[in-house]
Motif scaffolding. Structure first.
Motif, PDB file in Angstrom:
ATOM      1  N   VAL A 146      47.386  39.880  26.912  1.00 56.48           N
ATOM      2  CA  VAL A 146      46.174  39.091  26.702  1.00 56.48           C
ATOM      3  C   VAL A 146      45.234  39.811  25.748  1.00 56.48           C
ATOM      4  CG1 VAL A 146      46.337  38.014  28.988  1.00 56.48           C
ATOM      5  CG2 VAL A 146      45.001  40.132  28.686  1.00 56.48           C
ATOM      6  N   GLN A 147      44.228  39.084  25.300  1.00 59.02           N
ATOM      7  CA  GLN A 147      43.284  39.645  24.350  1.00 59.02           C
ATOM      8  C   GLN A 147      42.681  40.946  24.892  1.00 59.02           C
ATOM      9  OE1 GLN A 147      40.609  36.987  22.439  1.00 59.02           O
ATOM     10  NE2 GLN A 147      42.177  35.419  22.058  1.00 59.02           N
ATOM     11  N   GLY A 148      42.601  41.917  24.033  1.00 57.98           N
ATOM     12  CA  GLY A 148      42.040  43.206  24.432  1.00 57.98           C
ATOM     13  C   GLY A 148      43.091  44.232  24.814  1.00 57.98           C
ATOM     14  N   ASP A 149      44.304  43.782  25.170  1.00 59.19           N
ATOM     15  CA  ASP A 149      45.371  44.740  25.496  1.00 59.19           C
ATOM     16  C   ASP A 149      45.686  45.609  24.286  1.00 59.19           C
ATOM     17  OD1 ASP A 149      45.704  44.003  28.111  1.00 59.19           O
ATOM     18  OD2 ASP A 149      47.414  42.669  27.744  1.00 59.19           O
ATOM     19  N   ARG A 150      45.864  46.902  24.535  1.00 60.82           N
ATOM     20  CA  ARG A 150      46.211  47.796  23.431  1.00 60.82           C
ATOM     21  C   ARG A 150      47.716  47.826  23.223  1.00 60.82           C
ATOM     22  NH1 ARG A 150      42.267  47.838  26.406  1.00 60.82           N
ATOM     23  NH2 ARG A 150      42.473  49.881  27.415  1.00 60.82           N
ATOM     24  N   CYS A 151      48.121  47.549  21.995  1.00 64.57           N
ATOM     25  CA  CYS A 151      49.527  47.635  21.601  1.00 64.57           C
ATOM     26  C   CYS A 151      49.602  48.676  20.484  1.00 64.57           C
ATOM     27  CB  CYS A 151      50.036  46.294  21.095  1.00 64.57           C
ATOM     28  SG  CYS A 151      49.839  44.970  22.315  1.00 64.57           S
ATOM     29  N   ALA A 152      50.444  49.682  20.679  1.00 64.51           N
ATOM     30  CA  ALA A 152      50.440  50.811  19.756  1.00 64.51           C
ATOM     31  C   ALA A 152      51.568  50.728  18.740  1.00 64.51           C
ATOM     32  CB  ALA A 152      50.556  52.111  20.539  1.00 64.51           C
ATOM     33  N   THR A 153      51.384  51.434  17.633  1.00 69.61           N
ATOM     34  CA  THR A 153      52.442  51.568  16.627  1.00 69.61           C
ATOM     35  C   THR A 153      52.609  53.051  16.303  1.00 69.61           C
ATOM     36  OG1 THR A 153      50.846  51.424  14.804  1.00 69.61           O
ATOM     37  CG2 THR A 153      51.846  49.359  15.518  1.00 69.61           C
ATOM     38  N   ILE A 154      53.872  53.450  16.102  1.00 69.36           N
ATOM     39  CA  ILE A 154      54.158  54.780  15.539  1.00 69.36           C
ATOM     40  C   ILE A 154      55.134  54.518  14.402  1.00 69.36           C
ATOM     41  CG2 ILE A 154      54.807  57.173  16.005  1.00 69.36           C
ATOM     42  CD1 ILE A 154      54.466  56.711  18.945  1.00 69.36           C
ATOM     43  N   CYS A 155      54.615  54.239  13.252  1.00 74.01           N
ATOM     44  CA  CYS A 155      55.451  53.757  12.146  1.00 74.01           C
ATOM     45  C   CYS A 155      54.980  54.338  10.822  1.00 74.01           C
ATOM     46  CB  CYS A 155      55.368  52.229  12.025  1.00 74.01           C
ATOM     47  SG  CYS A 155      55.874  51.326  13.493  1.00 74.01           S
ATOM     48  N   LEU A 187      48.864  42.882  11.636  1.00 75.74           N
ATOM     49  CA  LEU A 187      48.271  41.547  11.558  1.00 75.74           C
ATOM     50  C   LEU A 187      48.589  40.737  12.801  1.00 75.74           C
ATOM     51  CD1 LEU A 187      49.151  41.121   7.805  1.00 75.74           C
ATOM     52  CD2 LEU A 187      46.887  41.606   8.760  1.00 75.74           C
ATOM     53  N   GLY A 188      49.799  40.897  13.324  1.00 74.12           N
ATOM     54  CA  GLY A 188      50.200  40.126  14.498  1.00 74.12           C
ATOM     55  C   GLY A 188      49.442  40.556  15.743  1.00 74.12           C
ATOM     56  N   ILE A 189      49.296  41.857  15.926  1.00 72.64           N
ATOM     57  CA  ILE A 189      48.601  42.354  17.126  1.00 72.64           C
ATOM     58  C   ILE A 189      47.114  41.987  17.055  1.00 72.64           C
ATOM     59  CG2 ILE A 189      47.916  44.422  18.398  1.00 72.64           C
ATOM     60  CD1 ILE A 189      50.605  45.713  17.436  1.00 72.64           C
ATOM     61  N   SER A 190      46.463  42.363  15.962  1.00 75.14           N
ATOM     62  CA  SER A 190      45.025  42.050  15.847  1.00 75.14           C
ATOM     63  C   SER A 190      44.802  40.548  15.770  1.00 75.14           C
ATOM     64  CB  SER A 190      44.419  42.698  14.594  1.00 75.14           C
ATOM     65  OG  SER A 190      44.551  44.089  14.642  1.00 75.14           O
ATOM     66  N   GLY A 191      45.634  39.869  14.990  1.00 73.67           N
ATOM     67  CA  GLY A 191      45.499  38.428  14.835  1.00 73.67           C
ATOM     68  C   GLY A 191      45.666  37.706  16.168  1.00 73.67           C
ATOM     69  N   GLY A 192      46.493  38.272  17.035  1.00 72.26           N
ATOM     70  CA  GLY A 192      46.720  37.676  18.348  1.00 72.26           C
ATOM     71  C   GLY A 192      45.613  38.014  19.340  1.00 72.26           C
ATOM     72  N   GLY A 193      44.651  38.821  18.904  1.00 75.77           N
ATOM     73  CA  GLY A 193      43.535  39.161  19.786  1.00 75.77           C
ATOM     74  C   GLY A 193      43.740  40.471  20.532  1.00 75.77           C
ATOM     75  N   MET A 194      44.954  41.050  20.403  1.00 75.67           N
ATOM     76  CA  MET A 194      45.181  42.352  21.032  1.00 75.67           C
ATOM     77  C   MET A 194      44.637  43.442  20.097  1.00 75.67           C
ATOM     78  SD  MET A 194      47.682  40.054  21.623  1.00 75.67           S
ATOM     79  CE  MET A 194      48.308  39.153  23.015  1.00 75.67           C
ATOM     80  N   VAL A 195      44.700  44.678  20.578  1.00 79.71           N
ATOM     81  CA  VAL A 195      44.139  45.773  19.799  1.00 79.71           C
ATOM     82  C   VAL A 195      45.282  46.619  19.240  1.00 79.71           C
ATOM     83  CG1 VAL A 195      42.681  47.824  19.896  1.00 79.71           C
ATOM     84  CG2 VAL A 195      42.077  45.788  21.225  1.00 79.71           C
TER      85      VAL A 195
END
Ligand code: ATP
Ligand code: ATP
Ligand code: MG
Ligand code: MG
Lengths: 544, 544
Positions: free
Chosen positions: A62-71, A82-90
């Motif tokens: 849901v919006q606000g959930d943190r999804c991380a990247t190591i890339c 774009l997908g994470i932020s655009g979807g409302g996640m962080v």
């Protein structure tokens, strides 16, 4: 009385929507973890990032959930942005070069629920996995691979995970003050601190960054961010290029000079952005490969001070304009950019170069000041130096996860930790980090300046100046220098190189040749390490 | 989850504050009503506009009060812009070329409390004074003048009025959604309608307008807005130049070609902005004076369609880039700007010129679509034409003083009243105003295109095409043309000029030479006047 204009939100998804509609076929070139290039475009990136947002929603986030990247800098990472932020996640971008303890710290501190990571980092993630308290899903950025799956129980694969979402799904409604992404500082001076950007701050930063006197980006540019996407959002380049519809060249893991030169030449890169150490390698490679970097018009250099010798080499030898910029994770990052004023036209070329060496002036949207130890504002006369403070639309208000109202000073400004001077046109020069500046007999000595001079010597590749304890003067500067391969130079010769360039009492007491300099995750010299190793070389040893 | 960045407001005063601090000595050159130049700078303008805000406050005015201006493009007007809006009042810029009834209408409609006006307009204001219902103060933009005071009871003088305020007084706190300024449409198609801009919409518009693919303004530019400051805020130039710290050249009342050429040459203007009729005069004057407009790099042309012949003359003869733009009072005004894409590099010069003729593409922040009569979206294939709709951060939501929710369409978009096509890259071409387009035997004929062709003929200075009633085809195009002085051309020759340029059935039925074209306050041709005068020339007269 309120204005009567449309009320719309400044969101990251509006950036990608603009790129998809008006620049759908502008290319995204990306080097994979295997070193092979792939080609996408803004329309495809838009479609897939909408699909990613939908897949995350389907998976229960849901919006606000943190999804991380190591890339690395690559197209998959762009889709995550774009997908994470655009979807409302962080979107929490993690620096893979952090030490394992730091990695565990930032992931737990951020309470990340998902980690998207490149194959390169499989072992790193695998090794810390047991210590991660909140992560539910590990997603490898690749097609399914049974061999890898067998080694990493529960591992998901990006291309499979995407399928859970609808391509081109609608974006959710997002308010502009919602959080869009999270990034931790480089950890040069202590534990990394988290900065939580909003959609609004990200878009306003991009609007300013695109301007002629900032990065100056148009739809006709081919932009290569060498600065990592895990370091302050690659200075905002993914957002800015979407906004203006530029072609994007993402160099993946190959950040050595030769790989970069080849990419610049083959993709006709017009502007590249990165930290000074990267450009050192690039300049050598240009020489080796005999390339003239024909297409390259500008490099933007920041993160550490750009040595003056590097500027003149770019400009004089390759006709490449160097844009010196200063910023921090806490400032999104653009704090200042060096763009000349009309009145500088009347100066000599040398006079203009002197101005170009400074870190530049703040664009509309941020303000700077320098203060003394007591917090009193100091004159902006180009001479007085003090603690640099900043405020603006894209400056941190509170660090993530710390008590509110602890981050800013009493006057509501953010204290940068840098020592600077500002001249009457607002051009700012970083003298040092406040932790690194040398206090010798009550006078301040800028290590940045002394390092720039050493690096201007043709025999020297890298240089760091730190304080060493001194019986009489309290602290004195000493120089740690790395020679270029096969160069011949003595300590005396190197110190003689300072004659006439700075006041006598500022010349380092010693020059010590070393094999290399300890650097942190973003390539900055770890001066605290150097101080603990060399800090006592000037102190008279007690007779044993 | 909210982001944790500083919350600051996007306000007009933050623009002038930025200019004052970082570009305080960038010049403002201004031609007075007497034709004499004066020189100021951003620091002085800031000081005086703060003083003006303070004087208005002292005089009892509060946030939201409308204060009007009837002035040329000059530094006093600039101070009013910034002082009124910066003080939280609403700066209502009035077009002095409106008919007296229209003037009375807009002033009463706006409920203006103060009017600041230039000497040129003393008689106009004096004549309508008795019919103004809300105006309490009349302020002449000058030093006190007893002779004038005697003629106009109660008249105040700007320089005296300013003294009631404190120089450099603090700005009040302003929320970004507050109204900053008010401007009425040009009244080409009916009574002027009021558009109430907010601080936020004004700043966002300026942020986008400065970008490389919009007006491309930097601190090294010398910007001359020929477009009046009473016409959509001179396209935002006062705000944009403050934001980037450019030098500003304000031409005052002398808008003839020769005056403009002299100003361009003496002040080294790099970019000038205006409507096509102004540039017609400029081009002749360049020729007459033998100037090559050395310093001029770009002209931005909008407000009416730019004839292709004008573009090629600027580019071919003077090396001046023409940037074609489209906008409306209702859109602040930037809706589209013509900036080429990378892929256009591969076209021939002719192909590129074809693209340059269109009105361009929307920058980030606005979106366009075309719809059919039923409101259904039409394909964006460069062929289909329909009613142009727009939405974005700086687009009107409700006209001032009309019932709320009456201004936008059901889909939440604003219907422009223009008929356009959009190609797959988003480049938009205005075919006509929906009220002007000619419907001949069920087919639409674009008057804009036919006018452009006529103006491309070397003997023709001005041209307008309007619909004339026709027994068989319902409507047929007729051309009204103004010859250049001493030119010799017959109706037949002029009509022959269309051969091969448009389909046969689109060629006007007649070409009628006239002495001049009726124009409205912003120099646009009043086609309804032409229609009522010439609309019956094709109808077979009943035998008398
Ligand atoms: N152009 C520049 N010249 C000199 N120093 C720069 C420049 N750009 C950035 N810096 C330095 O980098 C700092 C910001 O770096 P970053 O946010 O990546 O983390 P860090 O400060 O290195 O790490 P930490 O805050 O965790 O110790 C600035 O405060 C400044 O010291
Ligand atoms: N580059 C351009 N090419 C063709 N037409 C243009 C261009 N720029 C603006 N226009 C015309 O100008 C209009 C906007 O003008 P403005 O807001 O000054 O008032 P107006 O529409 O002329 O007057 P009113 O709305 O009162 O009738 C647009 O709707 C369009 O018809
Ligand atoms: Mg830091
Ligand atoms: Mg209109």
């Amino acid at each position: 009385m309120l204005g009567q204009m449309m009320n719309m939100e400044l969101t990251v998804n509006s950036l990608i929507d603009h790129a998809a509609r008006y620049h759908g076929d502008a290319e995204i070139v990306s080097i994979g973890t295997d070193g092979n290039p792939s080609r996408s475009d803004w329309a495809t990136v838009s479609e897939r990032s909408r699909q990613l947002a939908s897949a995350l929603r389907t998976a229960g986030y849901v919006q606000g959930d943190r999804c991380a990247t190591i890339c690395w800098n690559n197209v998959g990472h762009l889709e995550c942005y774009l997908g994470i932020s655009g979807g409302g996640m962080v979107c929490h971008t993690i620096n893979p070069r952090l030490f394992p303890e730091q990695l565990v710290y930032v992931i737990n501190n951020a309470q990340d629920k998902v980690i998207f990571f490149d194959k390169t980092f499989l072992t790193i993630v695998s090794n810390i996995r047991d210590r991660l308290e909140t992560v539910e899903k590990f997603v490898l950025m690749s097609e399914p691979d049974e061999e890898i799956a067998a080694q990493f129980p529960g591992l998901l694969f990006y291309e499979e995970f995407l399928q859970r979402g609808t391509p081109n799904a609608n974006w959710p409604e997002i308010a502009e003050n919602q959080a869009s992404s999270l990034c931790y500082t480089s950890g040069t001076t202590g534990n990394p601190k988290g900065v939580l950007y909003s959609h609004r701050s990200t878009v306003l930063h991009a609007l300013v960054a695109a301007q002629p006197d900032a990065l100056n980006l148009s739809a006709r540019d081919v932009v290569m961010p060498v600065v990592p996407m895990f370091h302050v959002n690659a200075w905002g380049v993914p957002y800015i290029t979407a906004m203006v519809g530029a072609k994007l060249v993402l160099p993946g893991p190959g950040l050595d000079g030769q790989s970069l030169v080849k990419l610049i030449d083959s993709e006709s890169v017009t502007i590249a952005l990165g930290v000074p150490t990267i450009w050192q390698g690039l300049l050598s490679a240009l020489d080796e490969l005999g390339s003239s970097a024909q297409s390259l018009k500008r490099t933007v250099i920041g993160g550490s001070a750009c040595p003056p010798s590097m500027m003149s080499e770019f400009r004089g030898k390759y006709g490449v304009e160097v844009v010196h910029a200063w910023g921090m994770t806490e400032t999104s990052p653009i704090g200042t950019v060096n763009a000349l004023l009309s009145k500088h036209n009347t100066l000599s070329e040398e006079g203009r170069n002197k101005i170009r060496e400074s870190q530049g002036r703040p664009p509309y949207g941020v303000q700077l000041k320098i203060v003394g130890e007591d917090g009193h504002q100091l004159p902006e006369d180009g001479i007085a130096q003090g603690n640099l403070r900043i405020r603006g639309h894209w400056v941190v208000a509170d660090y993530f996860g710390v008590e509110p109202n602890q981050t800013l000073e009493e006057d509501g400004w953010f204290e940068t930790g840098d020592v600077a001077s500002i001249n009457d046109d607002g051009f700012m020069t970083i003298r040092d980090r406040s932790k690194d500046i040398i206090k010798s007999g009550g006078e301040w000595i800028s290590t940045v300046e002394l390092e720039g001079i050493a690096m201007g010597h043709s025999a020297i590749n890298e240089a760091a100046v730190v304080a060493a304890s001194h019986d009489k003067w309290d602290e004195r500067p000493i120089l740690l220098a790395v020679k270029i391969p096969d160069a011949n130079i003595t300590e005396e010769e190197l110190l003689a190189h300072y004659q006439g360039k700075v006041a006598k009492w500022q010349i380092p007491d010693r020059a010590i040749f070393v094999e290399g300099l300890p650097r942190n995750a973003t390539g900055k010299v770890l001066k605290n390490k150097l101080r603990s190793e060399y800090g006592e070389v000037l102190v008279s040893k007690p007779a044993s």
